[in-house]
Design an enzyme around this catalytic site. Structure first.
Site, mmCIF file in Angstrom:
data_model
loop_
_atom_site.group_PDB
_atom_site.id
_atom_site.type_symbol
_atom_site.label_atom_id
_atom_site.label_comp_id
_atom_site.label_asym_id
_atom_site.label_seq_id
_atom_site.Cartn_x
_atom_site.Cartn_y
_atom_site.Cartn_z
ATOM 1 N N HIS A 1 -16.432 74.028 -65.196
ATOM 2 C CA HIS A 1 -16.307 73.681 -66.613
ATOM 3 C C HIS A 1 -14.876 73.507 -67.102
ATOM 4 O O HIS A 1 -13.980 74.252 -66.710
ATOM 5 C CB HIS A 1 -16.990 74.759 -67.469
ATOM 6 C CG HIS A 1 -18.477 74.743 -67.320
ATOM 7 N ND1 HIS A 1 -19.103 75.242 -66.206
ATOM 8 C CD2 HIS A 1 -19.447 74.260 -68.121
ATOM 9 C CE1 HIS A 1 -20.407 75.078 -66.340
ATOM 10 N NE2 HIS A 1 -20.646 74.485 -67.481
ATOM 11 N N ASP B 1 -17.766 70.158 -66.742
ATOM 12 C CA ASP B 1 -18.642 70.014 -67.898
ATOM 13 C C ASP B 1 -17.983 70.522 -69.182
ATOM 14 O O ASP B 1 -17.043 71.307 -69.146
ATOM 15 C CB ASP B 1 -19.922 70.834 -67.678
ATOM 16 C CG ASP B 1 -20.852 70.200 -66.667
ATOM 17 O OD1 ASP B 1 -20.395 69.367 -65.876
ATOM 18 O OD2 ASP B 1 -22.035 70.561 -66.670
HETATM 19 ZN ZN LIG Z 1 -22.587 72.175 -70.291
#
Ligand SMILES: [Zn+2]
Ligand SMILES: *[C@@H]1O[C@H](CO)[C@@H](O)[C@H](O)[C@H]1NC(C)=O
Ligand SMILES: *[C@@H]1O[C@H](CO)[C@@H](O)[C@H](O)[C@H]1NC(C)=O
Ligand SMILES: *[C@@H]1O[C@H](CO)[C@@H](O)[C@H](O)[C@H]1NC(C)=O
Ligand SMILES: *[C@@H]1O[C@H](CO)[C@@H](O)[C@H](O)[C@H]1NC(C)=O
Ligand SMILES: *[C@@H]1O[C@H](CO)[C@@H](O)[C@H](O)[C@H]1NC(C)=O
Ligand SMILES: *[C@@H]1O[C@H](CO)[C@@H](O)[C@H](O)[C@H]1NC(C)=O
Ligand SMILES: *[C@@H]1O[C@H](CO)[C@@H](O)[C@H](O)[C@H]1NC(C)=O
Ligand SMILES: CC(=O)N[C@H]1CO[C@H](CO)[C@@H](O)[C@@H]1O
Length: 405
Positions: free
Chosen positions: A299, A146
């Site tokens: 992430h 992400d």
């Molecule tokens: Zn996010």
């Protein structure tokens, strides 16, 4: 904290005198992908199509919550108006800038299938598909990152390519406009791109029009920079209810959540974050996923999260039979509206990897061949000469002003 498109433009303006010595200036996806100095990677690059888009004057400001559709964007207005009457009558679950009203929500009855309160993924409103939070293939990890593109992701992306590993990248629209050439690298490397909203806020806090705008303009940012219209998205913080789900579905997007959170984006101590990874690895080794696979939340946020992904990759690869992008796990060979980018089916992907013990070969149809010709062609100009660079930077500052007013 984050450098903005506009801030980067100003930075480049200030730096343009010093840059006068440096030729050639990287200005294409491939040139920027070849850089290995993080500071260099994070220097803003002038990219002509962004300037061209400036003329439309139809974009929200980057990193600012997109609460409304810009008045000039009649296409978006019309699309929103066409879906308005069907939007479930659910009030925002909080106020922008405040916090979510989880404490006063009926968590047990969970009328809105509000994930933040109940981790609900199966809509109460009929006609909306369920969220994807696991992958159907046993002993398989749905692999994704992400919050990208991160400007200095080259070491990480190169590592994935060396491992012949593709992933699903959930890009924030504002980051894509800050770092368009980095976003293009994701396509060039054969990864799947899903949208992760315009400004990365909790979606259930927005009024209907804001939910629409936050999702819509992140899809448009990805389309402008890569040439492709994605069909999937992930709500930041997993914050979704049936109202948000409905709007995303109307925009043609499948919602993708996760089941295992690495918490790599939090202030947890690094040892705890590693322990979170280890839990998933241990669960995989002990048979937890023998009938249904997992999706992990990680992430592309900064050096810490990307290096952690690199460090844990061999362990994940040993614990799972297969690590695949979400589209591959679901046999979605056309991840975009445009059909000239294809991804492999699960069977094709795993067979090609099993077959490639002789070394990386970039096998598969979602390889360099899938790169958007339009976007690449537009950015493939020769290196800018210093004088051009300075004026390009000026143009860019102007573009940033007009684009994001
Ligand atoms: Zn996010
Ligand atoms: C979104 O909500 C979560 C709680 O679910 C909270 O931890 C987070 O800080 C919120 N983020 C923003 C940007 O408001
Ligand atoms: C990308 O990662 C670098 C290295 O950790 C960090 O300094 C930078 O703030 C990140 N940039 C973006 C746009 O996320
Ligand atoms: C993180 O930073 C270190 C030190 O600069 C560097 O050697 C390493 O390649 C970086 N890792 C990633 C994944 O970018
Ligand atoms: C993907 O295709 C394989 C056959 O190659 C099939 O066994 C599997 O069920 C399919 N998965 C999904 C999610 O459709
Ligand atoms: C496996 O490799 C052989 C020899 O290179 C090739 O002929 C075959 O098509 C490959 N199979 C797959 C599924 O990639
Ligand atoms: C893919 O199709 C779009 C239009 O549908 C086109 O603009 C683009 O150039 C094509 N890209 C490639 C790599 O063929
Ligand atoms: C951006 O658009 C504005 C008007 O919409 C125009 O005045 C300006 O020249 C444009 N800048 C560039 C770089 O195209
Ligand atoms: C579903 C499952 O088996 N989860 C386990 C994963 O690992 C943690 C930590 O070892 C366990 O607490 C969970 O029960």
């Amino acid at each position: 904290m984050r450098s903005t498109f506009f801030g980067s433009a100003l930075l480049l303006l200030r730096a343009s005198g010093a840059l006068a010595q440096a030729t050639p200036t990287p200005s294409t996806e491939a040139q920027v992908a070849a850089l290995d100095d993080p500071t260099d990677e994070c220097t803003y690059r002038y990219w002509p199509p962004l300037t061209a888009a400036n003329t439309s004057n139809n974009w929200p400001w980057i990193w600012v919550p997109a609460t409304t559709i810009p008045p000039g964007d009649t296409a978006a207005q019309n699309l929103f108006n066409s879906m308005k009457s069907g939007i479930p009558n659910i009030a925002p679950q909080g106020t922008l800038g405040g916090s979510l009203n989880i404490d006063s929500y009926d968590r047990v009855g969970d009328p809105d299938c509000w994930w933040s309160a109940s981790q609900c993924t199966k809509p109460k409103v009929s006609g909306i598909p369920e969220d994807i939070a696991t992958v159907p293939e046993p002993r398989t990890l749905g692999y994704g990152f992400d919050d990208g593109p991160n400007c200095s992701h080259n070491a990480f992306y190169t590592y994935l390519t060396e491992q012949q590993q593709k992933a699903t990248m959930f890009f924030i629209g504002s980051n894509v406009l800050d770092w368009p050439l980095q976003a293009q690298r994701a396509v060039a490397d054969g990864h799947e791109i899903c949208a992760h909203t315009w400004s990365h806020r909790n979606m259930t806090m927005f009024e209907d029009e804001g939910v629409f705008a936050e999702i819509y303009y992140s899809v448009q940012a990805i389309k402008l920079t890569t040439g492709y219209t994605t069909k999937c998205w992930r709500p930041p913080f997993g914050d979704i209810d049936d109202r948000v789900r409905y709007i995303a579905n109307q925009l043609g997007l499948q919602t993708v959540l996760w089941k295992y959170d690495s918490f790599d984006y939090t202030a947890q101590p690094p040892a705890q974050i590693q322990a979170n990874y280890d839990n998933l690895i241990n669960n995989a080794t002990s048979g937890t996923f023998d009938t249904v696979g997992a999706i992990i939340l990680t992430h592309e946020l900064n050096n810490f999260t990307m290096q952690l992904a690199v460090d844990n990759y061999p362990k994940l690869a040993a614990a799972f039979d297969h690590i695949v992008p979400i589209a591959v796990a679901l046999n979605q060979t056309n991840p975009y509206i445009e059909t000239n980018f294809t991804m492999q089916t699960f069977a094709e992907y795993t067979a090609a990897r099993a077959n490639s013990s002789s070394g990386p070969s970039g096998s598969g149809s979602a390889s360099k061949a899938g790169v958007t010709g339009a976007a690449k062609g537009d950015s493939a100009g020769v290196a800018l000469r210093p004088a051009t660079l300075a004026s390009a930077a000026l143009t860019l500052a102007g573009a940033a002003l007009a684009l994001f007013l």
